[in-house]
Structures are given as structure tokens and as C-alpha cells.
Design a protein around this motif. Structure first.
Motif, PDB file in Angstrom:
ATOM      1  N   ASN A   1       0.830  -1.209   0.000  1.00 53.61           N
ATOM      2  CA  ASN A   1       0.000   0.000   0.000  1.00 53.61           C
ATOM      3  C   ASN A   1       0.864   1.258   0.000  1.00 53.61           C
ATOM      4  O   ASN A   1       0.553   2.246  -0.683  1.00 53.61           O
ATOM      5  CB  ASN A   1      -0.930   0.006   1.204  1.00 53.61           C
ATOM      6  N   ASN A   2       1.945   1.215   0.750  1.00 51.31           N
ATOM      7  CA  ASN A   2       2.846   2.358   0.793  1.00 51.31           C
ATOM      8  C   ASN A   2       3.547   2.547  -0.555  1.00 51.31           C
ATOM      9  O   ASN A   2       3.693   3.675  -1.044  1.00 51.31           O
ATOM     10  CB  ASN A   2       3.887   2.160   1.893  1.00 51.31           C
ATOM     11  N   PHE A   3       3.951   1.448  -1.178  1.00 48.95           N
ATOM     12  CA  PHE A   3       4.561   1.531  -2.507  1.00 48.95           C
ATOM     13  C   PHE A   3       3.592   2.156  -3.512  1.00 48.95           C
ATOM     14  O   PHE A   3       3.987   2.966  -4.364  1.00 48.95           O
ATOM     15  CB  PHE A   3       4.962   0.140  -2.994  1.00 48.95           C
ATOM     16  N   ALA A   4       2.323   1.778  -3.414  1.00 44.12           N
ATOM     17  CA  ALA A   4       1.328   2.304  -4.352  1.00 44.12           C
ATOM     18  C   ALA A   4       1.158   3.804  -4.177  1.00 44.12           C
ATOM     19  O   ALA A   4       0.971   4.537  -5.155  1.00 44.12           O
ATOM     20  CB  ALA A   4      -0.007   1.592  -4.142  1.00 44.12           C
ATOM     21  N   PHE A   5       1.233   4.262  -2.938  1.00 43.67           N
ATOM     22  CA  PHE A   5       1.158   5.699  -2.685  1.00 43.67           C
ATOM     23  C   PHE A   5       2.363   6.411  -3.291  1.00 43.67           C
ATOM     24  O   PHE A   5       2.234   7.444  -3.958  1.00 43.67           O
ATOM     25  CB  PHE A   5       1.089   5.951  -1.187  1.00 43.67           C
ATOM     26  N   LEU A   6       3.547   5.840  -3.116  1.00 39.07           N
ATOM     27  CA  LEU A   6       4.763   6.436  -3.657  1.00 39.07           C
ATOM     28  C   LEU A   6       4.790   6.367  -5.183  1.00 39.07           C
ATOM     29  O   LEU A   6       5.401   7.218  -5.836  1.00 39.07           O
ATOM     30  CB  LEU A   6       5.994   5.723  -3.087  1.00 39.07           C
ATOM     31  N   ALA A   7       4.106   5.384  -5.741  1.00 36.74           N
ATOM     32  CA  ALA A   7       4.084   5.240  -7.202  1.00 36.74           C
ATOM     33  C   ALA A   7       3.441   6.438  -7.881  1.00 36.74           C
ATOM     34  O   ALA A   7       3.726   6.726  -9.050  1.00 36.74           O
ATOM     35  CB  ALA A   7       3.335   3.966  -7.585  1.00 36.74           C
TER      36      ALA A   7
END
Length: 341
Positions: A301-307
Motif C-alpha cells: 500500500n505504501n509503494f502504491a502511494f509512492l508510485a
């Protein structure tokens, strides 16, 4: 579009609808909300004063997220109101110090302000300031234990609280996690995430989905969670841990809430956190394997936000392979990793 908005002017327009006389307005930042500290003290400077009077300081939020928070659900009146309802209940039912909403002159906790620059009406809220200081280092084991106790008290409250009719907040479930995976897939074509690394993440998420769907939602394991209790959103005052910024709160598994916070703690402090948590609330049998699944889910979920932030793509380019090697590969092999250094 956002640069056209005079946030300071909009804040002053909003405050005119409250019984608050601001002597100073300090811009704090813009993420999921535009935030200001409202200082009503006389002859004191917020920027230099070391002591914050909770009764004289307020937090003003203009609910207009930056592009990264593109889901408009966070701006909806019912969703914002539901967050405030929980904060009021926490204030009334517990001894926890949490941000407390302030009514405007019309008796409402939400103030709607028309903004000509974007042809929209934005919702704004005013909260009493929570006194305390963030940590500038990793928590000590004692502090990590206190943070665990704090989270357990939040979970304890929501597990016993009779939810008001119509309470509306986003859910942190498999559907939300699957949406995060879709966001990451777009980075494969861009070359930020390799096909091989994405395949590892996808395999891990298939297993995580099995864990999530197998867990029945009961009052003992599912409810309102903070969902973002990291080093930016817990503060300490006179040795007491306090939670702030409930903007991302929603419905989810309590173990997911725990896992999200464990992401931000060193392995030795994860044990201290869980010790503090279990001094208030009991964890279910086999909780470690579930925590490890949710730990990876929170990371995705955090990666998706950073994406959604191009300036973070170099970080993802380096971090995703490391996470796959250090965590996902072990998880897929059935090897424990959560408390390893």
C-alpha cells in the motif's frame, strides 16, 4: 490548479465562521489536507515558543488533497463527519487525548467554503491542538511499548463502541490492497519495477489475499483503525504517547493497524510494541504469521502511494528488489522475518 488557490486567504475566510480570534496563522503542510496551526495567544510567537497551550492553539484542516491523494472519498462530507464522530467518542469514552473537533457559529463541525479558483466547495474542520512533541529518533523500547498500549486502547474502544448509523469510512481490505497492486503494475511498463520483481509481489499478495479472505470480521478483530500511526502521527507529552492525525482512519483488521506501525519500528522495538499492546488487548493465536502477511500488505500500500509521486520512483527502483529479497521471498517460503534484524 492548486497553485491558484490562496490557502491563507481561504483559511481566514473559514475561521470567520468560528468563535476563534486568530493572532497568528502558521501553514503546516499539504498532503491529504491543507493544514494550519491557528494561534489565539497574545504576544507569543508560535514559531519560537517552546510551550503550546492546548486551549489557545487549534488545527485548521482544509480537506483538499494533493494529487497523490486522488481518491475523492476523503473529501466527502459523510466521510469527514465519521472521523469526527469517532474522535468525539474517544474523547468522551476514554482518557486518551485526541484532536477534538470545534463547532462553527452554526453549530456544525464541518464548514463548507466556496472556492472560485477551482469552482468547488471545500469542506473544512477545526480541531483543538494536541500538545506534545514528535520523536526525532527511533523510539526507545519503553516508548515503543507505550505506543503499543496506545494502539490497543484505540482498538479496545472501537471493539466495544456501538457504531452510529451511517458511519462511513474507507476500508483497508483485500479490494483496497488489490487496487494498490494495480497502481504498481503501471510502473512495470515504465521500467521502475522489473517484471520479475512485480511477479514476486503479485505472488505474495495472492497468499496475503488468502489470509485476509479467511479471516472472519468480528468485533474482536475488525473495526475502526487509525491506519497511519507512524512517527509523524504519534507524539509524546510528559512521558505519555498520544495519537494525532486520524485523517486516514477507516475500517480494517486490528492486526493490519499493528502491522502498519511495525513497518516504522526496528525489530527489537516491534517486540516492545507488541508487549505493550498485549498488556491491554490479547492477540489471537497464530498472530505472527498474520502480522507478517499484513506487514507486506501495508508495504505494498505504501509503494502504491509512492508510485503516484514521480520524485519517489528512484526510491522504489532500489527498495522493491530489497523488499522482495528480504521479506517477500522469505514469506513465500514460509520463513519468519518480522523480528529479524
Amino acid at each position: 490548479m492548486e497553485s491558484k488557490i490562496d490557502w491563507n486567504g481561504l483559511a481566514l475566510t473559514t475561521l470567520a465562521q468560528y468563535n476563534v480570534n486568530a493572532t497568528q496563522l502558521v501553514f503546516l503542510g499539504h498532503s491529504e489536507n491543507v493544514t494550519f496551526c491557528v494561534d489565539t495567544r497574545n504576544n507569543q510567537n508560535f514559531a519560537t515558543s517552546g510551550e503550546y497551550d492546548q486551549q489557545a492553539l487549534f488545527l485548521l484542516r482544509i480537506h483538499y488533497p494533493i494529487a497523490q491523494f486522488c481518491d475523492r472519498i476523503w473529501q466527502q462530507h459523510a466521510v469527514i463527519e465519521s472521523e469526527l464522530i469517532w474522535l468525539i467518542a474517544l474523547h468522551q469514552d476514554t482518557h486518551l487525548v485526541v484532536p477534538y473537533p470545534v463547532q462553527n457559529l452554526s453549530g456544525s463541525f464541518i464548514t463548507s467554503v466556496a472556492v472560485d479558483d477551482i469552482s468547488e466547495t471545500l469542506n473544512c474542520t477545526l480541531l483543538k491542538w494536541v500538545d506534545g512533541s514528535p520523536l526525532d529518533t527511533e523510539p526507545t523500547p519503553i516508548q515503543a511499548r507505550q505506543i503499543g498500549e496506545l494502539m490497543a486502547q484505540l482498538h479496545q474502544h472501537t471493539s466495544l463502541w456501538e457504531l452510529p448509523s451511517g458511519l462511513t469510512r474507507p476500508k483497508y481490505d483485500w479490494e483496497q490492497l488489490h487496487a494498490s497492486l494495480i497502481k504498481l503494475r503501471s510502473l512495470v511498463d515504465a521500467g521502475t519495477i522489473s517484471v520479475t520483481d512485480f511477479a514476486v509481489l503479485e505472488s505474495a499478495l495472492v497468499r496475503i489475499s488468502n489470509v485476509m479472505t479467511a479471516l472472519k470480521k468480528t468485533r474482536t478483530n475488525w473495526g475502526l483503525i487509525h491506519a497511519d500511526l507512524n512517527e509523524n502521527n504519534y507524539i509524546f507529552y510528559a512521558g505519555e504517547a498520544r495519537a494525532i492525525d486520524f485523517s486516514c482512519c477507516g475500517f480494517g483488521y486490528y492486526l493490519y493497524d499493528i502491522a502498519h506501525t511495525l513497518l516504522h519500528l526496528f525489530p527489537e522495538n516491534r517486540r516492545s510494541f507488541l508487549s505493550g499492546y498485549q498488556s491491554v488487548c490479547q492477540l489471537p493465536d497464530g498472530y505472527q504469521s498474520i502480522l507478517e502477511a499484513f506487514f507486506l500488505g501495508a508495504m505494498v500500500n505504501n509503494f502504491a502511494f509512492l508510485a503516484l509521486q514521480p520524485n519517489e520512483h528512484d526510491y522504489l527502483l532500489e527498495t522493491v528488489p530489497y523488499v522482495n529479497e528480504s521479506f517477500c521471498s522469505k514469506y513465500l517460503k514460509g520463513e519468519a522475518f518480522l523480528f529479524e534484524s
